[in-house]
Enzyme design. Structure first.
Site, mmCIF file in Angstrom:
data_model
loop_
_atom_site.group_PDB
_atom_site.id
_atom_site.type_symbol
_atom_site.label_atom_id
_atom_site.label_comp_id
_atom_site.label_asym_id
_atom_site.label_seq_id
_atom_site.Cartn_x
_atom_site.Cartn_y
_atom_site.Cartn_z
ATOM 1 N N VAL A 14 0.841 -1.211 0.000
ATOM 2 C CA VAL A 14 0.000 0.000 0.000
ATOM 3 C C VAL A 14 0.877 1.262 0.000
ATOM 4 C CG1 VAL A 14 -1.876 1.223 1.156
ATOM 5 C CG2 VAL A 14 -1.823 -1.272 1.241
ATOM 6 N N GLU A 129 -9.680 5.492 6.311
ATOM 7 C CA GLU A 129 -10.615 5.022 5.278
ATOM 8 C C GLU A 129 -10.252 3.655 4.701
ATOM 9 O OE1 GLU A 129 -13.643 6.783 4.051
ATOM 10 O OE2 GLU A 129 -13.740 4.632 3.702
ATOM 11 N N VAL A 132 -11.277 -0.426 6.196
ATOM 12 C CA VAL A 132 -12.445 -1.283 5.920
ATOM 13 C C VAL A 132 -12.815 -1.115 4.448
ATOM 14 C CG1 VAL A 132 -14.840 -1.826 6.508
ATOM 15 C CG2 VAL A 132 -13.324 -0.878 8.260
ATOM 16 N N GLU A 190 -3.054 -15.639 1.868
ATOM 17 C CA GLU A 190 -1.683 -15.797 2.368
ATOM 18 C C GLU A 190 -1.385 -17.287 2.504
ATOM 19 O OE1 GLU A 190 0.212 -13.157 3.309
ATOM 20 O OE2 GLU A 190 -1.352 -11.644 3.017
ATOM 21 N N LYS A 205 -12.597 -5.420 11.227
ATOM 22 C CA LYS A 205 -13.310 -4.391 10.451
ATOM 23 C C LYS A 205 -14.690 -4.131 11.061
ATOM 24 C CE LYS A 205 -10.828 -5.757 6.294
ATOM 25 N NZ LYS A 205 -10.836 -6.697 5.164
HETATM 26 N N1 LIG Z 1 -2.822 -4.809 0.973
HETATM 27 C C1 LIG Z 1 -4.097 -4.422 0.974
HETATM 28 O O1 LIG Z 1 -4.845 -4.671 0.027
HETATM 29 C C2 LIG Z 1 -4.639 -3.631 2.141
HETATM 30 C C3 LIG Z 1 -5.960 -3.141 2.087
HETATM 31 C C4 LIG Z 1 -6.444 -2.386 3.140
HETATM 32 C C5 LIG Z 1 -5.639 -2.163 4.234
HETATM 33 N N2 LIG Z 1 -4.368 -2.681 4.279
HETATM 34 C C6 LIG Z 1 -3.552 -2.404 5.466
HETATM 35 O O2 LIG Z 1 -2.467 -1.596 5.058
HETATM 36 C C7 LIG Z 1 -1.336 -1.840 5.900
HETATM 37 C C8 LIG Z 1 -0.135 -2.187 5.017
HETATM 38 O O3 LIG Z 1 -0.442 -3.338 4.255
HETATM 39 P P1 LIG Z 1 0.509 -3.816 3.070
HETATM 40 O O4 LIG Z 1 -0.279 -4.822 2.315
HETATM 41 O O5 LIG Z 1 1.081 -2.648 2.356
HETATM 42 O O6 LIG Z 1 1.665 -4.560 3.892
HETATM 43 P P2 LIG Z 1 3.157 -4.836 3.425
HETATM 44 O O7 LIG Z 1 3.219 -4.988 1.954
HETATM 45 O O8 LIG Z 1 3.659 -5.937 4.283
HETATM 46 O O9 LIG Z 1 3.925 -3.481 3.794
HETATM 47 C C9 LIG Z 1 4.321 -3.134 5.084
HETATM 48 C C10 LIG Z 1 5.725 -2.589 4.983
HETATM 49 O O10 LIG Z 1 6.070 -2.030 6.274
HETATM 50 C C11 LIG Z 1 7.366 -2.514 6.624
HETATM 51 N N3 LIG Z 1 7.520 -2.518 8.065
HETATM 52 C C12 LIG Z 1 7.060 -3.417 8.950
HETATM 53 N N4 LIG Z 1 7.436 -3.093 10.196
HETATM 54 C C13 LIG Z 1 8.158 -1.953 10.099
HETATM 55 C C14 LIG Z 1 8.849 -1.136 11.027
HETATM 56 N N5 LIG Z 1 8.877 -1.440 12.325
HETATM 57 N N6 LIG Z 1 9.491 -0.040 10.581
HETATM 58 C C15 LIG Z 1 9.481 0.260 9.255
HETATM 59 N N7 LIG Z 1 8.874 -0.504 8.313
HETATM 60 C C16 LIG Z 1 8.216 -1.580 8.732
HETATM 61 C C17 LIG Z 1 7.387 -3.912 6.048
HETATM 62 O O11 LIG Z 1 8.699 -4.404 5.965
HETATM 63 P P3 LIG Z 1 8.918 -6.017 6.042
HETATM 64 O O12 LIG Z 1 8.192 -6.582 4.883
HETATM 65 O O13 LIG Z 1 10.383 -6.156 5.982
HETATM 66 O O14 LIG Z 1 8.330 -6.457 7.363
HETATM 67 C C18 LIG Z 1 6.755 -3.681 4.682
HETATM 68 O O15 LIG Z 1 7.679 -3.218 3.725
HETATM 69 C C19 LIG Z 1 -1.765 -2.961 6.844
HETATM 70 O O16 LIG Z 1 -2.208 -2.410 8.060
HETATM 71 C C20 LIG Z 1 -2.924 -3.614 6.120
HETATM 72 O O17 LIG Z 1 -3.837 -4.250 6.982
HETATM 73 C C21 LIG Z 1 -3.848 -3.392 3.255
#
Ligand SMILES: NC(=O)c1ccc[n+]([C@@H]2O[C@H](COP(=O)([O-])OP(=O)(O)OC[C@H]3O[C@@H](n4cnc5c(N)ncnc54)[C@H](OP(=O)(O)O)[C@@H]3O)[C@@H](O)[C@H]2O)c1
Length: 431
Positions: A14, A129, A132, A190, A205
């Site tokens: 994201v 936003e 959910v 996953e 959510k």
């Molecule tokens: N993906 C979706 O479709 C979606 C939809 C709605 C909401 N969300 C929400 O959006 C958020 C991000 O999701 P995502 O899919 O983008 O996850 P993601 O791809 O795993 O991205 C998270 C990033 O944050 C990094 N990170 C983790 N811990 C950290 C720390 N302590 N300091 C700095 N960087 C750190 C991770 O690094 P590592 O990989 O090395 O741990 C990763 O690069 C989550 O809360 C998720 O629930 C996602």
């Protein structure tokens, strides 16, 4: 043109989507909002890997303090996920006078009370936003678009992975494990899918939607949660024959002075719109006193869908900062007609029940005798074709029954020598 500086923590799926949108739509957004949005710093544990958007190396840091302690940064965008240290980073940023945008439903569902309280105390805003339904603008709609409404119920299909699996089972007549494998193959699940298929993600959510609609912060313990892993292809087929589709529904609804908050597989009548929500799509069906029944529908996950919602939150905040005013998030007011969260034992519902029984005379009488003893009354019963092992599925619909009575009846029936498998009971919602 004046600019607003933001810092992003979490440069993953994201986070990189947000940077991409802010770069590719920079002029378009600036024209709309009268401001440039500058990404001043991006923090991630990994600053070396290639992302789908390239950024100047100088923007990247592994140290979140370079964002939350930077006086030139107005908005901190948390997109790292997880509870710790995301919570500490957000609290730290609020204490330093930052406004927050986050997509982190797990964090807000579990620790939201403390985070919202600090934001209110410090006169800062939290926008969420994307947490959910990703790009579906449900939070803004509930909080602002429907501000004059009181809500009766929300029914949500809030987890794309589970909905994909149930839709595949129904469409392709495949069993749960094959549908899960297909979801994993297509990147919708996953390798450890438990958060999704066990209903936890939907519960997170639902906690946020319940807070917005009823002003109650429910804990995870107060939400009854049951996942989809016990749903068999037979149940999907029998439900369909009876005029229903099985969906993992997240439900918050008023029943008298009680509020029921629950996530579980549910038989939804085929005549209802929610029964046709298939694949990874999310949908939220809201019943309100003024605007009536509303359905919000769209992709509930995905990089650009989630990033679209995050950018909308950032833009909302820039408008306040531009106007030099503090416009706190509209206050969430408790619905005083709700006196308590209903306990699971007191839920009342119609049920679909499937027993696996030996095929001999008198079995049905034994089952119905136990049901009647516990005040569960049968609306319809169908005995399916005999299977090789002389075990037949008996499918019943029962009238409204108390959860506690039904559970006691089923555990008694499951101990009968004529019953060969644990029975399956799925709630029916008429909506
Ligand atoms: N993906 C979706 O479709 C979606 C939809 C709605 C909401 N969300 C929400 O959006 C958020 C991000 O999701 P995502 O899919 O983008 O996850 P993601 O791809 O795993 O991205 C998270 C990033 O944050 C990094 N990170 C983790 N811990 C950290 C720390 N302590 N300091 C700095 N960087 C750190 C991770 O690094 P590592 O990989 O090395 O741990 C990763 O690069 C989550 O809360 C998720 O629930 C996602």
């Amino acid at each position: 043109m004046k600019g607003i500086n933001i810092g992003i923590i979490g440069f993953g799926n994201v986070g990189s989507g947000v940077v991409k949108i802010l770069r590719e739509k920079r002029g378009f957004l600036a024209e709309k909002i009268g401001l440039e949005i500058n990404v001043k710093k991006i923090c991630d544990k990994d600053t070396a890997s290639h992302r789908n958007v390239s950024v100047d190396k100088k923007l990247l840091t592994k140290n979140h303090l370079e964002i939350i302690e930077d006086p030139q940064i107005d908005i901190v965008v948390e997109l790292m996920g997880g509870i710790h240290p995301a919570k500490e980073f957000i609290l730290g940023a609020l204490k330093r006078g930052k406004n927050i945008v986050t997509a982190n439903k797990a964090l807000l569902a579990q620790e939201g009370q403390e985070i919202f309280a600090l934001a209110s105390d410090r006169g800062k805003s939290i926008y969420f936003e994307a947490s959910v339904g990703a790009g579906i603008p449900i939070i803004k709609s509930l909080r602002e678009g429907l501000v004059a409404n009181k809500f009766n119920s929300i029914f949500g299909i809030l987890n794309g992975t589970s909905n994909f699996i149930l839709s595949e089972m129904s469409r392709d007549n495949c069993d749960f494990s094959d549908a899960l494998k297909e979801a994993q193959k297509r990147g919708f699940a996953e390798s450890d899918p438990s958060l999704d298929i066990d209903g936890i993600d939907s519960a997170h959510k639902l906690a946020l939607l319940t807070y917005l609609c009823f002003g109650k912060f429910v804990t995870m313990k107060e939400i009854f949660v049951e996942g989809i892993s016990r749903i068999s292809l037979s149940d999907v087929e029998y439900a369909r024959e009876l005029g229903f589709e099985i969906k993992l529904l997240a439900i918050a609804k008023k029943e008298g002075e009680d509020l029921e908050v629950r996530v579980h597989p549910t038989l939804v009548p085929k005549s209802h719109l929610l029964s046709s929500v298939n694949g990874v799509i999310n949908a939220i069906y809201v019943s309100s006193d003024l605007a009536g029944e509303l359905l919000f529908y769209g992709p509930g996950a995905g990089q650009m869908s989630a990033a679209s919602a995050v950018v909308s939150d950032i833009v909302d905040l820039t408008q306040d900062i531009k106007a030099g005013l503090f416009r706190p998030n509209l206050k969430i007011v408790a619905d005083n007609s709700v006196k308590r969260i209903r306990k699971i034992d007191d839920f009342e519902s119609r049920y679909y029940i499937r027993f696996m029984a030996v095929d001999k005379p008198g079995v049905l009488a034994k089952i119905s005798g136990v049901l009647s003893k516990y005040r569960v009354s049968i609306a319809s019963v169908t005995q399916k074709e005999r299977r090789k092992a002389q075990v037949v599925p008996i499918v019943m619909i029962v009238h409204d029954a108390k959860e506690k009575d039904l559970r006691t009846a089923l555990s008694t029936i499951d101990r009968l020598d004529v019953i060969k498998e644990k029975s399956v009971a799925i709630r029916i919602e008429e909506l």
